[in-house]
Design an enzyme around this catalytic site. Structure first.
Site, mmCIF file in Angstrom:
data_model
loop_
_atom_site.group_PDB
_atom_site.id
_atom_site.type_symbol
_atom_site.label_atom_id
_atom_site.label_comp_id
_atom_site.label_asym_id
_atom_site.label_seq_id
_atom_site.Cartn_x
_atom_site.Cartn_y
_atom_site.Cartn_z
ATOM 1 N N LYS A 52 34.553 38.320 44.799
ATOM 2 C CA LYS A 52 35.943 38.070 45.192
ATOM 3 C C LYS A 52 36.305 38.891 46.431
ATOM 4 O O LYS A 52 36.980 38.416 47.343
ATOM 5 C CB LYS A 52 36.888 38.390 44.027
ATOM 6 N N GLN A 96 40.299 41.992 36.282
ATOM 7 C CA GLN A 96 39.119 41.262 35.825
ATOM 8 C C GLN A 96 38.978 41.355 34.305
ATOM 9 O O GLN A 96 38.991 42.444 33.740
ATOM 10 C CB GLN A 96 37.867 41.824 36.528
ATOM 11 N N ASP A 119 45.889 35.042 39.477
ATOM 12 C CA ASP A 119 44.990 34.389 38.521
ATOM 13 C C ASP A 119 45.730 33.277 37.776
ATOM 14 O O ASP A 119 45.100 32.454 37.115
ATOM 15 C CB ASP A 119 44.475 35.410 37.479
#
Ligand code: NAP
Length: 291
Positions: A52, A96, A119
């Site tokens: 990412k 994460q 997200d």
């Protein structure tokens, strides 16, 4: 049969995002800034987060990696989240998952400012998505929608069978496919491990979105001719011929199913790269919303 090439499509999208960043820079605007929080030493999580950060660099975004110890308490992690919420330079951030067992994932997601939740996991964003309001879409379903869109695949009135109902893939994908919107307007069946007539449903499907995490689960006898297949599954299976010692396998038996399909995603190189570019799209959107 046409391969839905996620690698190529996502590269085109990255190029478009990079151009947009160049324009922002030329105009003296603020460079989009993504932060990623990594807790502990989970190998897969480290790989994902590093990818990412690399993606951000490639398109010209600023990125910050916040590495935290496996032993951090839930309270301390929530304080880190609060700091990122308050940091005006950071447009969006992700934490994460999975988090260590002593931390409640949901509590952490709920603590993220929905405006920075790139997200798209916060209930506010999921609710807005369901209501067809502007929101950050979860990366994998968003990537699937972009792939369908970029290949001009007709979805209206089609029967779409989604296999798997996770909060990050199956459930939101089913909502998006059923929205009054393109891609969408499909008649959606959301299936899961308690579904008793899965084969029958799959044989009737015009579009299959497979997200159950069982390699080669969907075989040629379960699909009809002309089906569009989106294979989300990525399971590591041992392969001694590979340097890594494993290969990635989808949920669909590609060799058997592809001759019957009109369109199909490969694994790897299908949904995976599209998922990665979705995070960049959301970060750009977060930065734009602040301009
Ligand atoms: P998950 O949270 O494990 O959920 C799996 C879902 O599949 C559950 O809803 C489960 O039903 C259902 N299921 C399991 N066995 C089934 C069966 N025999 N028949 C019908 N449904 C069944 O999985 P996930 O996080 O959504 O991930 C799914 C797969 O996609 C994994 O391989 C993952 O690695 C991959 N993935 C790929 C990407 C990408 O970017 N390419 C992104 C995310 C995930 P119940 O709800 O009843 O348990």
């Amino acid at each position: 049969m046409i391969i839905l090439d996620g690698k190529k499509t996502s590269q085109e999208m990255r190029n478009e995002i990079a151009k947009e960043v160049e324009t922002i820079v030329k105009k003296g605007g603020k460079i989009p800034h993504l932060a990623a929080v990594l807790v502990g030493n989970n190998g897969a999580s480290i790989t994902y987060v590093n990818a990412k950060v690399r993606d951000c660099e490639e398109v010209g975004f600023k990125s910050t990696l916040v590495k935290l110890s496996e032993t951090i308490s839930e309270k301390e992690l929530l304080e880190e989240v609060a700091k990122l919420n308050a940091d005006e330079d950071i447009d969006g951030f992700i934490v994460q998952l999975p988090l260590p067992k002593h931390i409640d994932d949901q509590k952490v997601i709920m603590a993220i400012d929905p405006k920075k939740d790139v997200d798209g996991f916060h209930p506010q964003n999921l609710g807005r998505m369901a209501l067809n309001l502007p929101s950050y879409l979860p990366a994998t379903p968003m990537g699937i929608m972009d792939l369908l869109d970029r290949y001009n695949i007709e979805t209206g009135g089609k029967h779409c069978v989604v296999v798997g109902r996770s909060h990050i893939v199956g459930l939101p994908a089913s909502i998006l496919m059923g929205r009054n919107h393109y891609p969408g307007n499909a008649t959606v069946t959301l299936t899961h491990s308690r579904t008793t007539n899965l084969k029958e449903l799959l044989r009737d499907a015009d579009i299959i979105i497979a997200a159950l995490g069982k390699p080669d689960f969907i075989t040629a006898d379960m699909v009809k001719d002309g089906v569009v297949v989106i294979d989300v599954g990525t399971t590591r299976v041992v392969d001694k011929s590979k340097k890594s010692g494993y290969k990635l396998k989808g949920d669909v038996d590609f060799e058997g199913v592809s001759p019957k399909a009109s369109y199909i995603t490969p694994v790897p190189g299908g949904v995976g790269p599209m998922t990665r570019v979705s995070l960049l799209k959301n970060t750009l959107m977060a930065a734009r919303n602040k301009m």
